[in-house]
Design a protein around this motif. Structure first.
Motif, PDB file in Angstrom:
ATOM      1  N   THR A 176      20.536 -75.446  40.844  1.00  0.00           N
ATOM      2  CA  THR A 176      20.757 -73.718  41.466  1.00  0.00           C
ATOM      3  C   THR A 176      19.928 -73.419  42.562  1.00  0.00           C
ATOM      4  O   THR A 176      20.977 -72.788  43.074  1.00  0.00           O
ATOM      5  CB  THR A 176      19.937 -72.796  39.879  1.00  0.00           C
ATOM      6  OG1 THR A 176      20.430 -73.400  38.747  1.00  0.00           O
ATOM      7  CG2 THR A 176      20.653 -71.441  40.573  1.00  0.00           C
ATOM      8  N   ASN A 177      18.756 -73.727  43.218  1.00  0.00           N
ATOM      9  CA  ASN A 177      18.263 -73.309  44.374  1.00  0.00           C
ATOM     10  C   ASN A 177      19.518 -74.409  45.587  1.00  0.00           C
ATOM     11  O   ASN A 177      19.558 -73.219  46.738  1.00  0.00           O
ATOM     12  CB  ASN A 177      16.539 -74.204  44.263  1.00  0.00           C
ATOM     13  CG  ASN A 177      16.413 -73.734  45.972  1.00  0.00           C
ATOM     14  OD1 ASN A 177      16.336 -72.499  46.315  1.00  0.00           O
ATOM     15  ND2 ASN A 177      16.018 -74.830  46.461  1.00  0.00           N
ATOM     16  N   LEU A 178      19.720 -74.791  45.658  1.00  0.00           N
ATOM     17  CA  LEU A 178      20.494 -75.511  46.513  1.00  0.00           C
ATOM     18  C   LEU A 178      22.224 -74.464  46.380  1.00  0.00           C
ATOM     19  O   LEU A 178      21.997 -74.020  47.566  1.00  0.00           O
ATOM     20  CB  LEU A 178      21.463 -76.778  45.918  1.00  0.00           C
ATOM     21  CG  LEU A 178      22.419 -77.796  47.014  1.00  0.00           C
ATOM     22  CD1 LEU A 178      22.478 -77.714  48.777  1.00  0.00           C
ATOM     23  CD2 LEU A 178      22.461 -78.779  46.183  1.00  0.00           C
ATOM     24  N   LEU A 179      22.457 -74.684  45.847  1.00  0.00           N
ATOM     25  CA  LEU A 179      23.984 -73.691  44.957  1.00  0.00           C
ATOM     26  C   LEU A 179      23.844 -72.094  46.329  1.00  0.00           C
ATOM     27  O   LEU A 179      24.343 -71.644  46.352  1.00  0.00           O
ATOM     28  CB  LEU A 179      24.601 -73.370  43.936  1.00  0.00           C
ATOM     29  CG  LEU A 179      25.486 -74.982  43.403  1.00  0.00           C
ATOM     30  CD1 LEU A 179      25.377 -75.387  42.461  1.00  0.00           C
ATOM     31  CD2 LEU A 179      26.088 -75.712  44.232  1.00  0.00           C
ATOM     32  N   ASP A 180      22.087 -71.739  45.150  1.00  0.00           N
ATOM     33  CA  ASP A 180      22.013 -70.109  46.041  1.00  0.00           C
ATOM     34  C   ASP A 180      21.733 -70.339  47.186  1.00  0.00           C
ATOM     35  O   ASP A 180      22.277 -69.608  48.307  1.00  0.00           O
ATOM     36  CB  ASP A 180      20.608 -70.016  45.534  1.00  0.00           C
ATOM     37  CG  ASP A 180      21.455 -68.853  44.236  1.00  0.00           C
ATOM     38  OD1 ASP A 180      22.639 -69.229  43.556  1.00  0.00           O
ATOM     39  OD2 ASP A 180      19.770 -68.939  43.114  1.00  0.00           O
TER      40      ASP A 180
END
Length: 194
Positions: A176-180
């Protein structure tokens, strides 16, 4: 035409016995569940790139090899890149390094991230990939997904060969952090390039 950033999920291994497809499909599923980005799986196997043999990078002169030109056109379609990478001898695969070298201007001023796998989650390969990305004028994002140690052996064919979903709770926060990060930087760099 949509303003939603278009992200390539690039499989960085071409080996017949590669593990990359399993984490690539899992990451693709996570990205496709979002409405703030479009994602496309790009497999290096589909491009049959020769070893880089141009007189110079396409930063300085156009490439002549039709396969390199086809690769450059494909890469130019995207606003950012997530690389699926193994770790070979503390670095990325030779196939991925060659693919990175086959283009230059197409990578420029766009974000990149990674999902890595192996004993240490391809941490050294991802670190090396970020250094290469800086040289290609990309923007490495902070977020990354690392499938390491016991988690790696739980899903790899030489281990328990379980589904990625069996370790998903260990990966979801970093995914999620990467995609954000990818969405934020893709929007920012897209606006700046415009």
């Amino acid at each position: 035409m949509s303003d939603t950033p278009k992200i390539a999920l690039i499989i960085g291994s071409t080996r017949a016995t590669r593990f990359a497809d399993k984490p690539a499909q899992w990451m693709l599923k996570q990205a496709k569940a979002r409405t703030d980005m479009e994602v496309e799986l790009v497999d290096l196997r589909d491009f049959d790139l020769p070893l880089f043999d141009e007189p110079a990078s396409n930063k300085w002169m156009p490439s002549s090899d039709p396969k390199a030109i086809a690769w450059q056109k494909k890469i130019a379609e995207f606003d950012g890149y997530i690389f699926v990478t193994a770790e070979y001898n503390h670095s990325i695969t030779g196939a991925l390094k060659n693919a990175l070298d086959q283009a230059y201007t197409e990578w420029n001023r766009k974000p990149m991230g990674a999902i890595g796998y192996g004993g240490v989650g391809a941490a050294r390969a991802v670190e090396h990939l970020r250094n290469i990305a800086v040289e290609l004028d990309m923007v490495p994002v902070h977020g990354a997904v690392h499938i390491a140690g016991g988690d790696f052996m739980a899903v790899h064919p030489l281990g328990a060969n379980g589904p990625i979903e069996s370790i998903e709770d260990h990966l979801m926060a970093s995914a999620t952090n990467l995609l954000d990060d990818m969405v934020w930087w893709a929007n920012a760099t897209k606006a700046a390039r415009g």
